[in-house]
Design an enzyme around this catalytic site. Sequence first.
Site, PDB file in Angstrom:
ATOM      1  CB  SER A 147      42.521 114.871 -37.708  1.00  0.00           C
ATOM      2  OG  SER A 147      42.862 113.713 -37.295  1.00  0.00           O
ATOM      3  CE1 TYR A 183      44.614 112.920 -40.784  1.00  0.00           C
ATOM      4  CE2 TYR A 183      43.999 113.984 -42.792  1.00  0.00           C
ATOM      5  CZ  TYR A 183      43.718 113.706 -41.495  1.00  0.00           C
ATOM      6  OH  TYR A 183      42.410 114.070 -41.030  1.00  0.00           O
ATOM      7  CE  LYS A 203      42.457 117.427 -42.096  1.00  0.00           C
ATOM      8  NZ  LYS A 203      41.360 118.048 -42.990  1.00  0.00           N
TER       9      LYS A 203
HETATM   10  C1  WQD Z   1      41.593 102.488 -33.901  1.00  0.00           C
HETATM   11  C2  WQD Z   1      42.273 101.444 -32.980  1.00  0.00           C
HETATM   12  C3  WQD Z   1      44.401 100.423 -34.064  1.00  0.00           C
HETATM   13  C4  WQD Z   1      42.117  98.802 -37.622  1.00  0.00           C
HETATM   14  C5  WQD Z   1      42.737 107.189 -37.470  1.00  0.00           C
HETATM   15  C6  WQD Z   1      43.661 108.354 -38.176  1.00  0.00           C
HETATM   16  C7  WQD Z   1      43.234 109.742 -37.593  1.00  0.00           C
HETATM   17  C8  WQD Z   1      41.591 109.713 -37.968  1.00  0.00           C
HETATM   18  C9  WQD Z   1      40.977 108.740 -37.279  1.00  0.00           C
HETATM   19  C10 WQD Z   1      41.340 111.284 -39.722  1.00  0.00           C
HETATM   20  C11 WQD Z   1      44.009 101.305 -32.950  1.00  0.00           C
HETATM   21  C12 WQD Z   1      43.025  99.567 -33.745  1.00  0.00           C
HETATM   22  C13 WQD Z   1      42.457  99.254 -36.225  1.00  0.00           C
HETATM   23  C14 WQD Z   1      42.285  97.373 -37.520  1.00  0.00           C
HETATM   24  C15 WQD Z   1      43.320  97.356 -35.129  1.00  0.00           C
HETATM   25  N1  WQD Z   1      41.279 109.752 -39.288  1.00  0.00           N
HETATM   26  N2  WQD Z   1      42.854  98.534 -35.120  1.00  0.00           N
HETATM   27  N3  WQD Z   1      42.715  96.726 -36.330  1.00  0.00           N
HETATM   28  O1  WQD Z   1      44.448 105.205 -36.130  1.00  0.00           O
HETATM   29  O2  WQD Z   1      43.103 105.899 -33.952  1.00  0.00           O
HETATM   30  O3  WQD Z   1      42.823 107.044 -36.249  1.00  0.00           O
HETATM   31  O4  WQD Z   1      41.201 107.208 -37.863  1.00  0.00           O
HETATM   32  O5  WQD Z   1      41.392 112.310 -39.338  1.00  0.00           O
HETATM   33  O6  WQD Z   1      43.760 110.474 -38.298  1.00  0.00           O
HETATM   34  O7  WQD Z   1      44.950 108.024 -37.743  1.00  0.00           O
HETATM   35  O8  WQD Z   1      41.807 104.813 -35.994  1.00  0.00           O
HETATM   36  O9  WQD Z   1      40.266 103.130 -36.505  1.00  0.00           O
HETATM   37  O10 WQD Z   1      42.658 103.019 -37.748  1.00  0.00           O
HETATM   38  O11 WQD Z   1      42.381 102.542 -35.144  1.00  0.00           O
HETATM   39  O12 WQD Z   1      43.681  96.566 -34.029  1.00  0.00           O
HETATM   40  O13 WQD Z   1      41.852  96.628 -38.524  1.00  0.00           O
HETATM   41  O14 WQD Z   1      42.121 100.139 -33.605  1.00  0.00           O
HETATM   42  O15 WQD Z   1      45.638  99.822 -33.584  1.00  0.00           O
HETATM   43  O16 WQD Z   1      44.317 101.103 -31.602  1.00  0.00           O
HETATM   44  P1  WQD Z   1      43.223 105.681 -35.685  1.00  0.00           P
HETATM   45  P2  WQD Z   1      41.936 103.317 -36.365  1.00  0.00           P
END
Ligand code: WQD
Length: 361
Positions: free
Chosen positions: A124, A148, A152
């Site tokens: 990841s 997490y 990885k």
């Molecule tokens: C994306 C953007 C949030 C939800 C995660 C894991 C990573 C991988 C992919 C496994 C950010 C914003 C999010 C919400 C928001 N998973 N957001 N409101 O954090 O980049 O990555 O998923 O491997 O390990 O960390 O993805 O979709 O959670 O967030 O504003 O309700 O959307 O702040 O900028 P992230 P995400």
Amino acid sequence: MAILVTGGAGYIGSHTCLELLNKGYEIIVIDNFSNSKPESLKRVSKLSNKNFKTYQIDLLDKKRLDEVFSTNQFEAVIHFAGLKAVGESVNSPLRYYENNVTGTILLCEAMRKYGVQNLVFSSSATVYGSTNEVPISEETQLNAMNPYGRTKQMCEEILKDLYLSDQTWSISILRYFNPVGAHISGIMGEDPIGIPNNLMPYISQVAVGKLKHLTVFGNNYHTIDGTGVRDYIHVVDLAKGHLKALEKVLATKEIGVYNLGTGQGYSVFEMVEAFEKASGERIPYIIKDRRPGDVAICYANPSKARNHLGWKATRGIDQMCQDSWRWQQNNPNGYNEQAEKQNRREQPVFNHASDFFMPKT
Ligand code: WQD
């Protein structure tokens, strides 16, 4: 000989199983269904019109894992099985280290015992942690910021040491950016348990009326509109990247690390706008504080995968949103219980000797 897919019932695993079957590979799936449902494999069977063996076992069950290897012939393993929620990992680190790290070690030990040394490993972009270097290349310093991500990163180190100890192994490590979207059929997709942590499934549940509004975590980042920027990649592009990595490990004896991203970043507001366009639904939102651990900007330099795997993402943000919306509309409750109960009724009786079942098409 078959390809063993661990975690094959999961979001990325099931989409990869479909691509493998459509490409003519024989597959066998193991999954403990802790974060997935057998229904996803029924959909894979339906779309591919092919059957395959599935074992409901946990990688930590050494005896049952050995049975799978002793009763089948594998030419490679694609290893998805693992826990992947950042927030959960902070609260339950031991569970994450045991499941993700010990599970990977036990899998590699079983592979070595049975002479299976071709491995595609699901990593990841979380291993990069917070970096100011964008676009992110595979040479970027690793700095996982949560348990997490550290599982990885540790697994990557273990696999590198394994390869250095025995260069008859062939290993591809794939670092995913932000997987989103669904198969174009609308019958397979992401099925998060409970309230989604990730942006895209949250937005699609707002669009379908399951959730009231989106909470935007911070709009004061130094980005195009103040909200977080990420490299969203269509899950089918990601699945196809695994087939390219599988070809690589079958054809060579080396270890390689590859970013699987598009190289294009989109902000939260840009994603909301794209989803409103795809769904025709408004996505109401409120703005709250930044989410702890979030970085401002994260997107890939995908050139190494293009040059070494011959792989490139082709699906853009509009298709990501259209395919997500189609899945969400057709399956407002994901792979819901009713479908699963129906599936259990139809399901052939478990074969106790091998304790596997064939999802019927
Ligand atoms: C994306 C953007 C949030 C939800 C995660 C894991 C990573 C991988 C992919 C496994 C950010 C914003 C999010 C919400 C928001 N998973 N957001 N409101 O954090 O980049 O990555 O998923 O491997 O390990 O960390 O993805 O979709 O959670 O967030 O504003 O309700 O959307 O702040 O900028 P992230 P995400």
